[in-house]
Design a protein around this motif. Structure first.
Motif, mmCIF file in Angstrom:
data_model
loop_
_atom_site.group_PDB
_atom_site.id
_atom_site.type_symbol
_atom_site.label_atom_id
_atom_site.label_comp_id
_atom_site.label_asym_id
_atom_site.label_seq_id
_atom_site.Cartn_x
_atom_site.Cartn_y
_atom_site.Cartn_z
ATOM 1 N N SER A 1 3.025 9.980 -17.024
ATOM 2 C CA SER A 1 4.145 10.934 -17.007
ATOM 3 C C SER A 1 4.780 11.132 -18.376
ATOM 4 N N GLY A 2 4.618 10.153 -19.270
ATOM 5 C CA GLY A 2 5.124 10.333 -20.616
ATOM 6 C C GLY A 2 6.553 9.870 -20.802
ATOM 7 N N THR A 3 7.057 10.101 -22.010
ATOM 8 C CA THR A 3 8.344 9.570 -22.433
ATOM 9 C C THR A 3 9.483 9.973 -21.521
ATOM 10 N N GLU B 1 -2.996 24.382 -21.132
ATOM 11 C CA GLU B 1 -1.658 24.960 -21.018
ATOM 12 C C GLU B 1 -0.674 24.052 -20.292
ATOM 13 N N THR B 2 -1.157 23.240 -19.348
ATOM 14 C CA THR B 2 -0.272 22.373 -18.571
ATOM 15 C C THR B 2 -0.811 20.954 -18.565
ATOM 16 N N ALA B 3 0.100 19.995 -18.354
ATOM 17 C CA ALA B 3 -0.310 18.590 -18.308
ATOM 18 C C ALA B 3 -1.294 18.337 -17.171
ATOM 19 N N ALA B 4 -1.133 19.062 -16.066
ATOM 20 C CA ALA B 4 -2.001 18.851 -14.906
ATOM 21 C C ALA B 4 -3.444 19.267 -15.167
ATOM 22 N N GLU B 5 -3.694 19.997 -16.285
ATOM 23 C CA GLU B 5 -5.061 20.391 -16.643
ATOM 24 C C GLU B 5 -5.699 19.449 -17.657
ATOM 25 N N THR C 1 0.831 -1.203 0.000
ATOM 26 C CA THR C 1 0.000 0.000 0.000
ATOM 27 C C THR C 1 0.867 1.255 0.000
ATOM 28 N N GLY C 2 1.944 1.226 0.763
ATOM 29 C CA GLY C 2 2.869 2.354 0.777
ATOM 30 C C GLY C 2 3.568 2.562 -0.553
ATOM 31 N N ILE C 3 3.929 1.456 -1.229
ATOM 32 C CA ILE C 3 4.544 1.568 -2.556
ATOM 33 C C ILE C 3 3.586 2.279 -3.511
ATOM 34 N N ALA C 4 2.306 1.883 -3.484
ATOM 35 C CA ALA C 4 1.313 2.513 -4.360
ATOM 36 C C ALA C 4 1.203 4.004 -4.072
ATOM 37 N N ALA C 5 1.122 4.367 -2.791
ATOM 38 C CA ALA C 5 0.985 5.775 -2.432
ATOM 39 C C ALA C 5 2.231 6.573 -2.821
ATOM 40 N N GLY C 6 3.399 5.986 -2.618
ATOM 41 C CA GLY C 6 4.634 6.670 -2.982
ATOM 42 C C GLY C 6 4.752 6.882 -4.478
ATOM 43 N N ALA C 7 4.376 5.870 -5.256
ATOM 44 C CA ALA C 7 4.429 5.982 -6.715
ATOM 45 C C ALA C 7 3.432 7.015 -7.217
ATOM 46 N N LEU C 8 2.236 7.031 -6.628
ATOM 47 C CA LEU C 8 1.221 8.000 -7.037
ATOM 48 C C LEU C 8 1.689 9.424 -6.752
ATOM 49 N N ALA C 9 2.279 9.640 -5.586
ATOM 50 C CA ALA C 9 2.766 10.974 -5.239
ATOM 51 C C ALA C 9 3.880 11.417 -6.181
ATOM 52 N N GLU C 10 4.772 10.507 -6.530
ATOM 53 C CA GLU C 10 5.873 10.889 -7.424
ATOM 54 C C GLU C 10 5.359 11.135 -8.842
ATOM 55 N N ALA C 11 4.374 10.363 -9.276
ATOM 56 C CA ALA C 11 3.777 10.592 -10.592
ATOM 57 C C ALA C 11 3.116 11.969 -10.654
ATOM 58 N N ALA C 12 2.390 12.317 -9.599
ATOM 59 C CA ALA C 12 1.722 13.622 -9.575
ATOM 60 C C ALA C 12 2.733 14.762 -9.604
ATOM 61 N N GLU C 13 3.795 14.633 -8.855
ATOM 62 C CA GLU C 13 4.833 15.662 -8.840
ATOM 63 C C GLU C 13 5.481 15.797 -10.215
ATOM 64 N N PHE C 14 5.727 14.675 -10.875
ATOM 65 C CA PHE C 14 6.352 14.694 -12.201
ATOM 66 C C PHE C 14 5.439 15.378 -13.213
ATOM 67 N N VAL C 15 4.168 15.042 -13.200
ATOM 68 C CA VAL C 15 3.222 15.631 -14.148
ATOM 69 C C VAL C 15 3.081 17.130 -13.905
ATOM 70 N N ARG C 16 3.030 17.536 -12.653
ATOM 71 C CA ARG C 16 2.877 18.963 -12.340
ATOM 72 C C ARG C 16 4.102 19.781 -12.748
#
Length: 394
Positions: A344-346, A270-274, A243-258
């Protein structure tokens, strides 16, 4: 060695959150270089976190299952290898609580409060199945034993002060021998080459006529002769790691996209986050992760309830609840850590970023015990009321 003594559940969670924040920044570099986390484990020992299940009568916090699961989940959001290393530590603390004599409890609980670490030497390669334990405890005339065998996947052994060894006596009954690191005839080999959890040092333990005093051997076979939570607690911690691995991966994916991703040109934003399609996918991944977190909490509550009123029925309910949590946690860990690249993309595929460590950790850790058998036990219980079997893997 000296260690802080944690007072209660609230302090245990605060310490775990603090350590997770401390360990997170260096997790990727440790994994990439396979730098073993000795300093981080020393910090964990000194913090008192490894002694939080010591009973209150022996000076410990005696935290509940929910707190312990949350400790592991928090650590795994930062570094899945660091979270995995003490999993067996707590399983073998539980053996002492259940089967230790008063003298054994007094000795080992004092060791834990001083910051000592347990490793593990339980799994064997080349046997018929995981329960086919061939390591032997041979009695000596003075009442002591000699321990002989080879163990694999011995997570934590390289960093341990004590290595609990699963072995059978001449009557084929299962025991745990607690062997100090540096004992004559004991060799811990750092030969772990897993694609994930690279810094757990889950290598080989060789036991070549290791002497073991009688008071360092516990009758683990008795654990499974009545209602028990040994397996449920051990599996709960595995579920917490996933469960922690999933949460950690999700948080890092969100940070990368933002911060690093570009929007797809057809999105008109204008941005990937939109990007509405990315937002949809993140919603799906968040639901998957939240479901794992909810089932983990429910499973922990079931374990705590069964611990307060241990019967066949309550033990069965706890085991089934933990099995459900483990199945969902494994699915979430693999799906979210894989979808990290999808959203997150290429750019995210650059090896130098090491974002694949989340998937490698998830894919490796979720192989320990098959979810398909947990689903079988859940189904049998739901349909026919059949209690799951008493063993340490459920």
């Amino acid at each position: 060695m000296s260690a802080h003594v944690i007072a209660d559940d609230a302090e245990a969670l605060a310490v775990a959150a603090s350590l997770a924040a401390e360990f997170r920044p260096g997790a990727s570099a440790r994994d990439a270089a396979r730098r073993l986390p000795r300093a981080e484990l020393d910090r964990m020992s000194a913090s008192g976190l490894l002694a939080v299940t010591v009973p209150a009568g022996h000076g410990g916090a005696d935290v509940g299952a929910w707190t312990l699961a949350e400790i592991f989940r928090l650590l795994a959001t930062a570094d899945a290898s660091l979270a995995q290393i003490p999993q067996s530590h707590f399983a073998y603390v539980n053996v002492i609580r259940r089967q230790g004599t008063s003298e054994q409890r007094e000795f080992f609980f004092a060791e834990l409060l001083a910051g000592r670490r347990f490793g593990n030497a339980q799994s064997e390669a080349g046997t018929r199945h995981v329960q086919d334990i061939r390591t032997r405890l041979e009695p000596r005339p003075d009442g002591s034993y000699v321990l002989t065998g080879v163990k694999h996947y011995s997570t934590g052994a390289l960093f341990a002060d004590w290595i609990p060894v699963l072995a059978r006596t001449g009557d084929d009954r299962l025991h745990v021998a607690y062997v100090p690191s540096g004992a004559p005839g004991l060799t811990v080999v750092d030969d772990w080459d897993g694609l994930g959890q690279r810094t757990t040092a889950s290598g080989t333990v060789r036991l070549d006529g290791v002497p073991v005093p009688a008071d360092r051997v516990l009758p683990h076979h008795l654990t499974f002769e009545g209602p028990q939570l040994h397996g449920a607690l051990a599996q709960l911690l595995h579920a917490a790691i996933d469960t922690g691995i999933a949460a950690g991966a999700l948080a890092e994916a969100a940070e990368f996209v933002r911060t690093k991703s570009r929007p797809w040109f057809e999105s008109g934003v204008e941005t990937a986050a939109e990007d509405p399609l990315l937002i949809q996918r993140f919603g799906e991944l968040a639901l998957c992760t939240k479901a794992a977190e909810a089932l983990l909490r429910e499973a922990a509550r079931s374990v705590d309830a069964a611990r307060a009123d241990l019967r066949d029925d309550t033990a069965a309910e706890a085991s089934v609840a933990v099995a459900a949590a483990k199945v969902q946690a494994a699915r979430a860990a693999v799906e979210v850590s894989s979808a990290l690249f999808e959203v997150s993309g290429t750019r995210s595929a650059a090896d130098s970023l090491n974002l694949h460590r989340h998937w490698r950790d998830a894919r490796t850790h979720t192989l320990y015990d098959p979810a398909r058998w947990k689903i079988q036990h859940i189904g049998r219980f739901a349909l026919n009321g059949t209690r799951p079997p008493r063993h340490g893997l459920l």
